[in-house]
Motif scaffolding. Structure first.
Motif, PDB file in Angstrom:
ATOM      1  N   ALA A 161      19.828   3.353  10.441  1.00  0.00           N
ATOM      2  CA  ALA A 161      19.680   4.176   9.237  1.00  0.00           C
ATOM      3  C   ALA A 161      20.865   3.998   8.295  1.00  0.00           C
ATOM      4  O   ALA A 161      20.688   3.893   7.077  1.00  0.00           O
ATOM      5  CB  ALA A 161      19.526   5.641   9.624  1.00  0.00           C
ATOM      6  N   ALA A 165      20.354   2.104   4.842  1.00  0.00           N
ATOM      7  CA  ALA A 165      20.573   2.856   3.605  1.00  0.00           C
ATOM      8  C   ALA A 165      21.566   2.142   2.699  1.00  0.00           C
ATOM      9  O   ALA A 165      21.357   2.043   1.482  1.00  0.00           O
ATOM     10  CB  ALA A 165      21.070   4.258   3.937  1.00  0.00           C
ATOM     11  N   SER A 193      19.774  -1.305   1.443  1.00  0.00           N
ATOM     12  CA  SER A 193      18.671  -1.097   0.501  1.00  0.00           C
ATOM     13  C   SER A 193      19.160  -0.478  -0.802  1.00  0.00           C
ATOM     14  O   SER A 193      18.665  -0.820  -1.881  1.00  0.00           O
ATOM     15  CB  SER A 193      17.590  -0.217   1.129  1.00  0.00           C
ATOM     16  OG  SER A 193      18.096   1.060   1.457  1.00  0.00           O
ATOM     17  N   THR A 194      20.149   0.411  -0.727  1.00  0.00           N
ATOM     18  CA  THR A 194      20.698   1.011  -1.944  1.00  0.00           C
ATOM     19  C   THR A 194      21.436  -0.030  -2.776  1.00  0.00           C
ATOM     20  O   THR A 194      21.332  -0.036  -4.013  1.00  0.00           O
ATOM     21  CB  THR A 194      21.645   2.172  -1.591  1.00  0.00           C
ATOM     22  OG1 THR A 194      20.913   3.168  -0.861  1.00  0.00           O
ATOM     23  CG2 THR A 194      22.227   2.800  -2.845  1.00  0.00           C
ATOM     24  N   HIS A 206      13.298  -2.204   7.818  1.00  0.00           N
ATOM     25  CA  HIS A 206      13.635  -0.872   7.306  1.00  0.00           C
ATOM     26  C   HIS A 206      14.126  -0.949   5.860  1.00  0.00           C
ATOM     27  O   HIS A 206      13.874  -0.034   5.068  1.00  0.00           O
ATOM     28  CB  HIS A 206      14.693  -0.221   8.202  1.00  0.00           C
ATOM     29  CG  HIS A 206      14.115   0.449   9.401  1.00  0.00           C
ATOM     30  ND1 HIS A 206      14.408   1.733   9.758  1.00  0.00           N
ATOM     31  CD2 HIS A 206      13.221   0.011  10.333  1.00  0.00           C
ATOM     32  CE1 HIS A 206      13.740   2.065  10.854  1.00  0.00           C
ATOM     33  NE2 HIS A 206      13.018   1.015  11.223  1.00  0.00           N
ATOM     34  N   CYS A 207      14.807  -2.015   5.504  1.00  0.00           N
ATOM     35  CA  CYS A 207      15.225  -2.185   4.108  1.00  0.00           C
ATOM     36  C   CYS A 207      14.018  -2.372   3.201  1.00  0.00           C
ATOM     37  O   CYS A 207      13.979  -1.831   2.087  1.00  0.00           O
ATOM     38  CB  CYS A 207      16.159  -3.386   3.992  1.00  0.00           C
ATOM     39  SG  CYS A 207      17.809  -3.111   4.671  1.00  0.00           S
ATOM     40  N   THR A 230      12.344   1.134   2.832  1.00  0.00           N
ATOM     41  CA  THR A 230      13.093   2.145   2.077  1.00  0.00           C
ATOM     42  C   THR A 230      13.460   1.697   0.669  1.00  0.00           C
ATOM     43  O   THR A 230      13.897   2.529  -0.135  1.00  0.00           O
ATOM     44  CB  THR A 230      14.383   2.516   2.827  1.00  0.00           C
ATOM     45  OG1 THR A 230      15.195   1.333   3.023  1.00  0.00           O
ATOM     46  CG2 THR A 230      14.072   3.132   4.178  1.00  0.00           C
ATOM     47  N   TYR A 258      12.107   3.764  -2.294  1.00  0.00           N
ATOM     48  CA  TYR A 258      12.702   5.098  -2.395  1.00  0.00           C
ATOM     49  C   TYR A 258      14.142   5.027  -2.896  1.00  0.00           C
ATOM     50  O   TYR A 258      14.643   5.998  -3.461  1.00  0.00           O
ATOM     51  CB  TYR A 258      12.665   5.784  -1.030  1.00  0.00           C
ATOM     52  CG  TYR A 258      11.271   5.973  -0.502  1.00  0.00           C
ATOM     53  CD1 TYR A 258      10.527   7.089  -0.842  1.00  0.00           C
ATOM     54  CD2 TYR A 258      10.688   5.026   0.337  1.00  0.00           C
ATOM     55  CE1 TYR A 258       9.233   7.278  -0.362  1.00  0.00           C
ATOM     56  CE2 TYR A 258       9.397   5.191   0.827  1.00  0.00           C
ATOM     57  CZ  TYR A 258       8.682   6.318   0.473  1.00  0.00           C
ATOM     58  OH  TYR A 258       7.406   6.485   0.946  1.00  0.00           O
ATOM     59  N   SER A 296      17.077   7.103   1.736  1.00  0.00           N
ATOM     60  CA  SER A 296      16.904   5.899   2.555  1.00  0.00           C
ATOM     61  C   SER A 296      17.314   6.167   3.997  1.00  0.00           C
ATOM     62  O   SER A 296      16.656   5.719   4.941  1.00  0.00           O
ATOM     63  CB  SER A 296      17.721   4.748   1.977  1.00  0.00           C
ATOM     64  OG  SER A 296      17.286   4.414   0.685  1.00  0.00           O
ATOM     65  N   LEU A 327      14.556   8.423   5.687  1.00  0.00           N
ATOM     66  CA  LEU A 327      13.322   7.689   5.945  1.00  0.00           C
ATOM     67  C   LEU A 327      13.501   6.654   7.044  1.00  0.00           C
ATOM     68  O   LEU A 327      12.619   6.475   7.891  1.00  0.00           O
ATOM     69  CB  LEU A 327      12.844   7.016   4.658  1.00  0.00           C
ATOM     70  CG  LEU A 327      12.332   7.961   3.576  1.00  0.00           C
ATOM     71  CD1 LEU A 327      12.213   7.233   2.245  1.00  0.00           C
ATOM     72  CD2 LEU A 327      10.994   8.548   3.975  1.00  0.00           C
ATOM     73  N   SER A 328      14.635   5.970   7.041  1.00  0.00           N
ATOM     74  CA  SER A 328      14.883   4.965   8.065  1.00  0.00           C
ATOM     75  C   SER A 328      15.067   5.606   9.434  1.00  0.00           C
ATOM     76  O   SER A 328      14.537   5.110  10.441  1.00  0.00           O
ATOM     77  CB  SER A 328      16.134   4.148   7.696  1.00  0.00           C
ATOM     78  OG  SER A 328      16.425   3.193   8.699  1.00  0.00           O
ATOM     79  N   GLU A 338      11.591   6.880  10.755  1.00  0.00           N
ATOM     80  CA  GLU A 338      10.465   5.949  10.726  1.00  0.00           C
ATOM     81  C   GLU A 338      10.016   5.609  12.151  1.00  0.00           C
ATOM     82  O   GLU A 338      10.804   5.269  13.009  1.00  0.00           O
ATOM     83  CB  GLU A 338      10.868   4.669  10.013  1.00  0.00           C
ATOM     84  CG  GLU A 338       9.754   4.016   9.226  1.00  0.00           C
ATOM     85  CD  GLU A 338       8.595   3.576  10.083  1.00  0.00           C
ATOM     86  OE1 GLU A 338       7.455   3.897   9.729  1.00  0.00           O
ATOM     87  OE2 GLU A 338       8.823   2.910  11.112  1.00  0.00           O
TER      88      GLU A 338
END
Length: 264
Positions: A68, A72, A75-76, A136-137, A140, A143, A193, A196-197, A200
């Motif tokens: 996570a 996060a 992906s951010t 996961h990336c 997410t 979002y 992120s 959600l990760s 999931e």
């Protein structure tokens, strides 16, 4: 008057009904008996102790936290760079690019899990942390992209122009003007992120291997073997953690960057 009274009753009924399953699960997690029951009999922290001392749960918890946090951050970062490029250069391709970013939201998670399984098998990432992180990336990214994109579109470009007109270099303006102004969107993207990760399960259950699994998937597998209240204890911990993160998000920046459309 009567209609208003019934509306009030309906609102309170919904507010009481929605958290009822969570309250029941939380109460059952304090039962001393070896099976889930409500209301619980003798109260005990036995199952919380088992969760925090069992190596099986701790390994899955560490994997979920690492996944996570890394997911996060990654992906951010990708969402910020993509949103920044889109906000700076509007072209005919921009709309199609944003649709592509939001594509994971269009597919059922089960179908997405099968597709991601095929992808990881092709690149040799099945059952690995790197493979789970990649998926996961992807999940997410929409979002993370949305709040950052909204923040950048609300950004007053005159602030940047004023900074550069006073002799500031591009990097200095980006670091001391642009980033602080879009910080709420970045924080929103990070926290959503992460949540959600961490939670999931549907897609992840297709991708875990014999040597790596996440806490939600491990919990789901455990339910098929046993029904002890340790599952209720884990669920309660996850709900509380998610609730605290949402409260933190609301306190820091509010939720409007995620739920409100750009009205500019």
């Amino acid at each position: 008057m009567l209609k208003q009274r019934w509306d009030t009753i309906g609102i309170w009924a919904v507010l009481l009904f929605m958290p009822a399953p969570i309250i029941i699960v939380a109460a059952a997690s304090f039962s001393h008996d070896g099976y889930i029951q409500f209301p619980p009999g003798e109260l005990s922290l036995r199952w919380y102790q088992e969760f925090l001392t069992d190596a099986r749960w701790l390994r899955a918890l560490v994997v979920s936290l690492g996944l996570a946090i890394a997911g996060a951050l990654l992906s951010t970062t990708v969402a910020f760079l993509a949103a920044l490029a889109v906000s700076r250069r509007q072209t005919a391709f921009t709309r199609y690019f944003e649709v592509a970013v939001m594509t994971p939201l269009l597919f059922p998670h089960a179908a997405l899990g099968v597709a991601m399984l095929s992808l990881l098998m092709m690149i040799g990432g099945y059952g690995t942390f790197a493979g789970l992180l990649l998926v996961h990336c992807i999940i997410t990214l929409p979002y993370a992209y949305r709040p950052i994109s909204v923040s950048l579109r609300k950004l007053d470009r005159e602030m940047e122009e004023a900074s550069m007109s006073m002799g500031a270099r591009n990097w200095y303006t980006f670091r001391h003007v642009t980033l602080p102004l879009v910080r709420p969107g970045i924080i929103t993207a990070l926290l959503f992120s992460f949540i959600l990760s961490f939670d999931e399960v549907t897609v992840t259950m297709f991708l875990v291997g014999p040597f790596i699994t996440t806490l939600p998937v491990e919990t789901y597998s455990f339910i098929q073997e046993s029904g002890t209240p340790v599952v209720a204890a884990i669920s309660t911990v996850l709900v509380v953690m998610t609730l605290l993160l949402v409260i933190l998000l609301e306190r820091l920046v509010g939720l409007e960057f995620f739920v409100e459309p750009d009205r500019k």
